[in-house]
Design a protein around this motif. Structure first.
Motif, mmCIF file in Angstrom:
data_model
loop_
_atom_site.group_PDB
_atom_site.id
_atom_site.type_symbol
_atom_site.label_atom_id
_atom_site.label_comp_id
_atom_site.label_asym_id
_atom_site.label_seq_id
_atom_site.Cartn_x
_atom_site.Cartn_y
_atom_site.Cartn_z
ATOM 1 N N ASN A 35 0.871 -1.164 0.000
ATOM 2 C CA ASN A 35 0.000 0.000 0.000
ATOM 3 C C ASN A 35 0.917 1.224 0.000
ATOM 4 N N LEU A 36 0.803 2.029 -1.041
ATOM 5 C CA LEU A 36 1.631 3.219 -1.168
ATOM 6 C C LEU A 36 0.803 4.454 -0.851
ATOM 7 N N THR A 37 1.359 5.339 -0.049
ATOM 8 C CA THR A 37 0.688 6.596 0.269
ATOM 9 C C THR A 37 1.455 7.745 -0.359
ATOM 10 N N ASP A 38 0.759 8.838 -0.565
ATOM 11 C CA ASP A 38 1.394 10.005 -1.164
ATOM 12 C C ASP A 38 2.232 10.725 -0.116
ATOM 13 N N TYR A 39 3.424 11.154 -0.520
ATOM 14 C CA TYR A 39 4.301 11.877 0.386
ATOM 15 C C TYR A 39 4.783 13.142 -0.304
ATOM 16 N N ASN A 40 4.472 14.280 0.294
ATOM 17 C CA ASN A 40 4.971 15.569 -0.171
ATOM 18 C C ASN A 40 4.548 15.906 -1.606
ATOM 19 N N ALA A 41 3.460 15.313 -2.091
ATOM 20 C CA ALA A 41 2.976 15.520 -3.461
ATOM 21 C C ALA A 41 4.096 15.336 -4.483
ATOM 22 N N THR A 42 5.013 14.402 -4.183
ATOM 23 C CA THR A 42 6.190 14.183 -5.014
ATOM 24 C C THR A 42 6.449 12.703 -5.268
ATOM 25 N N GLU A 43 6.063 11.862 -4.314
ATOM 26 C CA GLU A 43 6.400 10.448 -4.381
ATOM 27 C C GLU A 43 5.328 9.611 -3.697
ATOM 28 N N LYS A 44 5.293 8.340 -4.054
ATOM 29 C CA LYS A 44 4.462 7.361 -3.359
ATOM 30 C C LYS A 44 5.410 6.501 -2.540
ATOM 31 N N ILE A 45 5.081 6.310 -1.259
ATOM 32 C CA ILE A 45 5.955 5.547 -0.372
ATOM 33 C C ILE A 45 5.204 4.399 0.276
ATOM 34 N N GLY A 46 5.952 3.360 0.614
ATOM 35 C CA GLY A 46 5.366 2.216 1.295
ATOM 36 C C GLY A 46 6.420 1.450 2.070
ATOM 37 N N ASP A 47 5.994 0.799 3.136
ATOM 38 C CA ASP A 47 6.904 0.047 3.994
ATOM 39 C C ASP A 47 7.261 -1.291 3.353
ATOM 40 N N LEU A 48 8.534 -1.626 3.400
ATOM 41 C CA LEU A 48 9.008 -2.928 2.946
ATOM 42 C C LEU A 48 9.008 -3.890 4.123
ATOM 43 N N PRO A 49 8.995 -5.192 3.859
ATOM 44 C CA PRO A 49 8.958 -6.156 4.965
ATOM 45 C C PRO A 49 10.263 -6.246 5.751
ATOM 46 N N GLY A 50 11.319 -5.645 5.252
ATOM 47 C CA GLY A 50 12.591 -5.663 5.968
ATOM 48 C C GLY A 50 13.553 -4.650 5.374
ATOM 49 N N LYS A 51 14.656 -4.416 6.081
ATOM 50 C CA LYS A 51 15.671 -3.474 5.601
ATOM 51 C C LYS A 51 16.455 -4.097 4.450
ATOM 52 N N LEU A 52 16.915 -3.255 3.538
ATOM 53 C CA LEU A 52 17.757 -3.693 2.427
ATOM 54 C C LEU A 52 19.206 -3.340 2.722
ATOM 55 N N SER A 53 20.115 -4.174 2.278
ATOM 56 C CA SER A 53 21.536 -3.862 2.404
ATOM 57 C C SER A 53 21.873 -2.718 1.450
ATOM 58 N N ILE A 54 22.595 -1.730 1.950
ATOM 59 C CA ILE A 54 23.009 -0.611 1.096
ATOM 60 C C ILE A 54 24.533 -0.573 0.964
ATOM 61 N N GLN A 55 25.175 -1.677 1.284
ATOM 62 C CA GLN A 55 26.633 -1.752 1.194
ATOM 63 C C GLN A 55 27.080 -1.443 -0.234
ATOM 64 N N GLY A 56 28.034 -0.534 -0.366
ATOM 65 C CA GLY A 56 28.568 -0.163 -1.669
ATOM 66 C C GLY A 56 27.736 0.849 -2.431
ATOM 67 N N GLU A 57 26.621 1.286 -1.856
ATOM 68 C CA GLU A 57 25.758 2.256 -2.531
ATOM 69 C C GLU A 57 26.228 3.674 -2.208
ATOM 70 N N PRO A 58 25.916 4.658 -3.089
ATOM 71 C CA PRO A 58 26.284 6.046 -2.790
ATOM 72 C C PRO A 58 25.562 6.550 -1.536
ATOM 73 N N ALA A 59 26.082 7.618 -0.946
ATOM 74 C CA ALA A 59 25.507 8.186 0.283
ATOM 75 C C ALA A 59 24.123 8.772 0.053
ATOM 76 N N GLY A 60 23.795 9.111 -1.182
ATOM 77 C CA GLY A 60 22.501 9.689 -1.523
ATOM 78 C C GLY A 60 22.417 9.897 -3.019
ATOM 79 N N ILE A 61 21.232 10.309 -3.474
ATOM 80 C CA ILE A 61 21.023 10.591 -4.900
ATOM 81 C C ILE A 61 20.110 11.795 -5.061
ATOM 82 N N ASP A 62 20.051 12.300 -6.278
ATOM 83 C CA ASP A 62 19.110 13.339 -6.683
ATOM 84 C C ASP A 62 18.074 12.638 -7.559
ATOM 85 N N PRO A 63 16.941 12.224 -6.985
ATOM 86 C CA PRO A 63 15.974 11.424 -7.741
ATOM 87 C C PRO A 63 15.269 12.219 -8.829
#
Length: 117
Positions: A35-63
């Motif tokens: 179930n995705l809800t609207d956030y900031n009139a910019t994106e749809k967000i939803g909870d995942l069943p668990g955390k994802l590994s972000i090892q080796g990923e950049p510190a952030g992005i400009d989506p």
């Protein structure tokens, strides 16, 4: 790069996943119904069943509109339908082939995300 599809009421859209650690961890969770809800009139967000590994990923992005992302601090999926600025903790998982009309509507939507056949 691997393809997935996102099914929602009245339409289906395909997406291509990135090749990083977080995208592989996300792919391993599929199929998912969220179930995705609207956030900031910019994106749809939803909870995942668990955390994802972000090892080796950049510190952030400009989506950009159409980006499928993971917001590590909250552990949620975020699919952008409007442009947004650089966000620390945001990891690009993939990109939609097009933005479904339902994403631009206010309010929640239910989506099923699955591997593409």
């Amino acid at each position: 790069m691997e393809s997935i599809r996102i099914r929602l009421v009245g339409e289906t859209v395909t997406a291509t996943l990135e090749s990083g650690e977080a995208a592989r961890a996300f792919r391993a969770l599929l199929p998912l119904t969220l179930n995705l809800t609207d956030y900031n009139a910019t994106e749809k967000i939803g909870d995942l069943p668990g955390k994802l590994s972000i090892q080796g990923e950049p510190a952030g992005i400009d989506p950009e509109p159409g980006d499928i992302t993971y917001y590590a601090p909250w552990g949620n999926l975020a699919i952008f339908y409007k442009d947004f600025g650089y966000s620390r903790g945001l990891v690009r998982l993939g990109r939609l082939s097009r933005i479904p009309d339902a994403f631009r509507q206010p309010g929640p939507i239910t989506v099923t995300i699955e591997p593409a056949p």
